[in-house]
Design a protein around this motif. Structure first.
Motif, PDB file in Angstrom:
ATOM      1  N   GLU A 287      12.043   1.800   3.398  1.00 10.62           N
ATOM      2  CA  GLU A 287      10.694   2.072   3.919  1.00 10.62           C
ATOM      3  C   GLU A 287      10.366   0.941   4.881  1.00 10.62           C
ATOM      4  O   GLU A 287      10.162  -0.197   4.449  1.00 10.62           O
ATOM      5  CB  GLU A 287       9.645   2.084   2.794  1.00 10.62           C
TER       6      GLU A 287
ATOM      7  N   PHE B 243      -0.144  -1.886  -4.812  1.00  9.11           N
ATOM      8  CA  PHE B 243       0.770  -2.381  -5.846  1.00  9.11           C
ATOM      9  C   PHE B 243       1.347  -3.710  -5.376  1.00  9.11           C
ATOM     10  O   PHE B 243       1.143  -4.118  -4.236  1.00  9.11           O
ATOM     11  CB  PHE B 243       1.862  -1.346  -6.168  1.00  9.11           C
TER      12      PHE B 243
ATOM     13  N   ASP C  24      10.057  -2.153   2.467  1.00 13.69           N
ATOM     14  CA  ASP C  24       9.617  -1.966   1.086  1.00 13.69           C
ATOM     15  C   ASP C  24      10.703  -1.153   0.383  1.00 13.69           C
ATOM     16  O   ASP C  24      10.577   0.058   0.206  1.00 13.69           O
ATOM     17  CB  ASP C  24       8.265  -1.246   1.081  1.00 13.69           C
TER      18      ASP C  24
ATOM     19  N   VAL D 231       0.852  -1.185   0.000  1.00 14.72           N
ATOM     20  CA  VAL D 231       0.000   0.000   0.000  1.00 14.72           C
ATOM     21  C   VAL D 231       0.887   1.233   0.000  1.00 14.72           C
ATOM     22  O   VAL D 231       1.846   1.312   0.775  1.00 14.72           O
ATOM     23  CB  VAL D 231      -0.904  -0.003   1.243  1.00 14.72           C
TER      24      VAL D 231
ATOM     25  N   THR E 286       4.519   2.930   4.801  1.00 20.09           N
ATOM     26  CA  THR E 286       5.632   3.375   5.647  1.00 20.09           C
ATOM     27  C   THR E 286       5.343   4.729   6.269  1.00 20.09           C
ATOM     28  O   THR E 286       4.712   5.576   5.639  1.00 20.09           O
ATOM     29  CB  THR E 286       6.949   3.423   4.823  1.00 20.09           C
TER      30      THR E 286
ATOM     31  N   LYS F 111       9.969  -1.153  -7.531  1.00 20.15           N
ATOM     32  CA  LYS F 111       9.550  -1.806  -6.298  1.00 20.15           C
ATOM     33  C   LYS F 111       9.870  -3.300  -6.275  1.00 20.15           C
ATOM     34  O   LYS F 111       9.896  -3.905  -5.202  1.00 20.15           O
ATOM     35  CB  LYS F 111       8.023  -1.652  -6.135  1.00 20.15           C
TER      36      LYS F 111
ATOM     37  N   GLU G 242       7.933  -1.146   7.262  1.00 17.55           N
ATOM     38  CA  GLU G 242       6.477  -1.330   7.240  1.00 17.55           C
ATOM     39  C   GLU G 242       6.064  -2.524   8.102  1.00 17.55           C
ATOM     40  O   GLU G 242       6.801  -3.497   8.235  1.00 17.55           O
ATOM     41  CB  GLU G 242       6.002  -1.567   5.799  1.00 17.55           C
TER      42      GLU G 242
HETATM   43 MG   LIG Z   1       6.034   1.358   0.952  1.00 18.43          MG
END
Ligand SMILES: [Mg+2]
Ligand SMILES: [Mg+2]
Ligand SMILES: [Mg+2]
Lengths: 210, 210
Positions: free
Chosen positions: A58, A33, A89, A9, A179, A110, A60
């Motif tokens: 990031e 995603f 992430d 997210v 994040t 990503k 999470e």
């Molecule tokens: Mg993220």
């Protein structure tokens, strides 16, 4: 881990959405995603930084799905959770910005190999309320991110419910919940420490990909 | 099928790139995105059209990976192919346009359940040259798409080589190679026929998702 996908997210904490230049503070729907399971990384192996990528951390909260979830209500969503973990992430920020500016997908930014480092799984019973956790991240011993899951725009149950209307979640699938602020670059030789306070801690070395 | 991901390529045929409003005819790098294995659909079950989505058909040549591919050269890429199939990259075009205009990911537009219908797998030996195929699609008996894989901007070996620099491909993973021109909407009750001429043919009913 027997997992076929990670649903992630974007911009699920207001202050992070603002640092990314997005002033929208409440949005109609989560931005989701995918990261492929080929990007998963367990402790003991390094995060690889591809040539030309400005890779950001990031931290999470991750959720492990425990039962097939299809069109699940917010009220029942927690029944589909098997456990939690701390996840990173990892994001090639320059590739993401270029893609976003052209309206192109985020996949390469990503989804590279090693872009989803994760801790071991924490059984659901150890976390009675997923919205009452502190997550943190240090680079080379210095705090860079410290956030509270109560600040999520969409809660864990809301994210599971929303996603499951469109995309079936299977046991082992991961959900990364966004994040908090403080994202930033990492470089060859950096060491990332991250965790969920009092619950789990993990460590990864960053290395240029040869 | 034991597959964890489908890597897809956007705008890999010039005439389709133009019909999508993109006048760039030669680009530096392929545009890749993911469809999750939860979107796979085999014949016998309908394509489900989510509420509010304007779903378009895109017929594509699919490639089944047969061996773990990491940083593979163009010359050796075909060694990593196990077989081929005919695939549809079903796309919620309005959701994709909205996402693209905001710089957001394509995942919801591309990744919904049933959005990757596919034929049975064709062994590699039956297709000596993947760039010499005709792919076609009819809606309710009328031709909508007919394209030639020789018109791909990036060939199958180039796509495998490029992707494998960043994202490891595992046996069973799929590669969707982009659609030729002629994409368009489908509606409740429509029947899609599609195939690779002289090699495989398939049929799917479209139904509104309840
Ligand atoms: Mg993220
Ligand atoms: Mg996947
Ligand atoms: Mg396509």
């Amino acid at each position: 881990m027997n997992s076929s996908k990670a649903i992630c997210v974007g911009k699920n904490y207001e202050k992070h959405a603002r640092e990314m230049g997005d002033m929208t503070t409440s949005r109609g729907e989560p931005i989701i995603f995918l990261k492929p399971s080929s990007s998963y990384l367990e402790q003991g192996s390094p995060i690889l930084l591809p040539k030309g990528a400005q890779v950001h951390h990031e931290v999470e909260l991750g959720v492990v799905i425990g039962a097939t979830a299809q069109n699940v209500s917010v009220d029942r969503a927690i029944d589909y959770v098997q456990g939690y973990l701390c996840c990173l992430d990892m994001t090639a920020r320059n590739w993401q910005s270029t893609a976003a500016s052209k309206g192109e997908p985020w996949t390469l930014a990503k989804g590279c190999d090693t872009f989803l480092p994760m801790s071991h799984q924490i059984p659901k019973e150890r976390i009675p309320d997923a919205q009452q956790l502190e997550i943190w991240l240090k680079v080379n011993g210095e705090y860079r991110q410290r956030g509270y899951t109560r600040d999520m725009i969409f809660s864990v149950p809301e994210l599971i419910s929303y996603t499951s209307k469109y995309i079936t979640l299977y046991p082992g699938d991961l959900l990364l919940t966004g994040t908090p602020e403080g994202v930033g670059p990492v470089y060859d030789g950096d060491v990332i420490h991250a965790g969920i306070t009092d619950i789990v801690e993990m460590q990864f070395l960053c290395k240029n990909k040869s």
